[in-house]
Design a protein around this motif. Sequence first.
Motif, short mmCIF file in Angstrom:
data_model
loop_
_atom_site.label_atom_id
_atom_site.label_comp_id
_atom_site.label_asym_id
_atom_site.label_seq_id
_atom_site.Cartn_x
_atom_site.Cartn_y
_atom_site.Cartn_z
N VAL A 1 0.83 -1.20 0.00
CA VAL A 1 0.00 0.00 0.00
C VAL A 1 0.87 1.26 0.00
O VAL A 1 0.64 2.20 -0.75
CB VAL A 1 -0.96 0.00 1.23
N LEU A 2 1.92 1.25 0.83
CA LEU A 2 2.82 2.41 0.90
C LEU A 2 3.53 2.64 -0.44
O LEU A 2 3.71 3.77 -0.88
CB LEU A 2 3.85 2.22 2.02
N LYS A 3 3.92 1.54 -1.08
CA LYS A 3 4.59 1.64 -2.38
C LYS A 3 3.65 2.29 -3.41
O LYS A 3 4.05 3.16 -4.18
CB LYS A 3 5.01 0.23 -2.84
N LEU A 4 2.39 1.83 -3.38
CA LEU A 4 1.37 2.41 -4.27
C LEU A 4 1.19 3.90 -4.00
O LEU A 4 1.14 4.71 -4.90
CB LEU A 4 0.03 1.72 -4.03
N LEU A 5 1.07 4.24 -2.71
CA LEU A 5 0.86 5.64 -2.33
C LEU A 5 2.03 6.50 -2.79
O LEU A 5 1.84 7.63 -3.25
CB LEU A 5 0.68 5.76 -0.81
N GLY A 6 3.24 5.96 -2.68
CA GLY A 6 4.43 6.69 -3.12
C GLY A 6 4.38 6.98 -4.61
O GLY A 6 4.69 8.10 -5.05
N ARG A 7 4.00 5.97 -5.36
CA ARG A 7 3.88 6.13 -6.83
C ARG A 7 2.83 7.17 -7.18
O ARG A 7 3.04 8.04 -8.03
CB ARG A 7 3.47 4.81 -7.47
N VAL A 8 1.67 7.05 -6.52
CA VAL A 8 0.55 7.98 -6.77
C VAL A 8 0.99 9.41 -6.48
O VAL A 8 0.75 10.33 -7.26
CB VAL A 8 -0.66 7.58 -5.89
N LEU B 1 3.86 15.28 -11.13
CA LEU B 1 4.34 15.53 -12.49
C LEU B 1 3.40 16.49 -13.23
O LEU B 1 2.18 16.38 -13.09
CB LEU B 1 4.41 14.21 -13.28
N PRO B 2 3.94 17.38 -14.06
CA PRO B 2 3.06 18.34 -14.77
C PRO B 2 2.50 17.75 -16.05
O PRO B 2 2.83 18.17 -17.15
CB PRO B 2 4.03 19.49 -15.07
N ASN B 3 1.65 16.74 -15.95
CA ASN B 3 1.18 16.11 -17.19
C ASN B 3 -0.34 16.01 -17.28
O ASN B 3 -0.86 15.23 -18.06
CB ASN B 3 1.80 14.71 -17.33
N ARG B 4 -1.03 16.79 -16.43
CA ARG B 4 -2.49 16.87 -16.51
C ARG B 4 -3.22 15.55 -16.27
O ARG B 4 -4.39 15.42 -16.56
CB ARG B 4 -2.94 17.45 -17.86
#
Length: 343
Positions: free
Chosen positions: A255-262, A268-271
Amino acid sequence: MNTEGLVEVVLPGKVEPEGLQIRLGAVPTAGPGQVVIRMEATGVSFAEQQMRRGRYYDQPPFPFVPGYDLVGTVLATGEGVDPGLAGTRVAALLKVGGWASHVLVDAADVVPVPAGIGAAEAETLVVNGITAWQMLHRKARVRAGDTVVVHGANGGVGSVLVQLAQAAGARVIGTASERHHDALRERGVAPVDYRAGDVAARIRELAPRGVAAVFDHVGGRGIVDSWRLLAPGGTLVSYGSASTRDDEGSKQWPVLKLLGRVWMWNALPNRRRAYFFNVWAGRALAKNRFRARLRTDLTQVFAALQRGEVSAQIAAQLPLTRATDAMRLAESGTVAGKVVLNP
């Protein structure tokens, strides 16, 4: 004179389904602000499958009574509660405690079930319906004409997501194993076999310009593919880590790994946006707002059921005392819809 007794199923520790225990006791009494619900239907969710392995990320210490949600009739009301609630059918989202013949719930947490909807029908749509509705309408804000990807389109949440997305006018691409493809096609879903190699490439063929939303309950490495499928302005909603159900080691880490990715993706500036959806988010900070939103959304789900936009998929109904068989059946992966327990 009430001669009813309490029957409940206890999860004593990390056990196989055969290790579930039946406990008998006295029916609880409603305290101030509470109601006692006589359970008519509760269900086996993915959460209980994780809990019995000790893998649900905020489960209580063993032993406890599992049961994520329930539908039943209000048997008694406590002080300060409208006595008119007695005798009405209600639904409640609990996280634990539902696998019992009688359950004590805060009156503020119950949601009325409209007349004409059966207890088992309503039960299939409590946790699954609220999860699907909030992800679709509160997070991804899917609109008519959007194309969305639903992973596990035949699953508990997935099948409701598919139907609600279509009711909103979206086109749905759904991943599932081959044996579910005909049923998905009949529903107007474009099926993709998640076991057949490069799933992302297959989805890209169907939606070359990217998709408006991806709903991903699998987590793990595949989440990166889900993110890359999004068109500009698109939303990824991750709502679980099914890929780690049978893992050993830390239950928090996936879960923490997922949260980190999210978090990283959102920086990131990609809308494009990513969310890790948890149905309980916000409850600790703003209980009343959480309750109002839950009531509003579950009422919408029940209305969609009455309009025929969503169907209740009951895989099987078993008595509470056969919780072991119900858990085995739910985990077998051979059934479509929800395994429901009755008193």
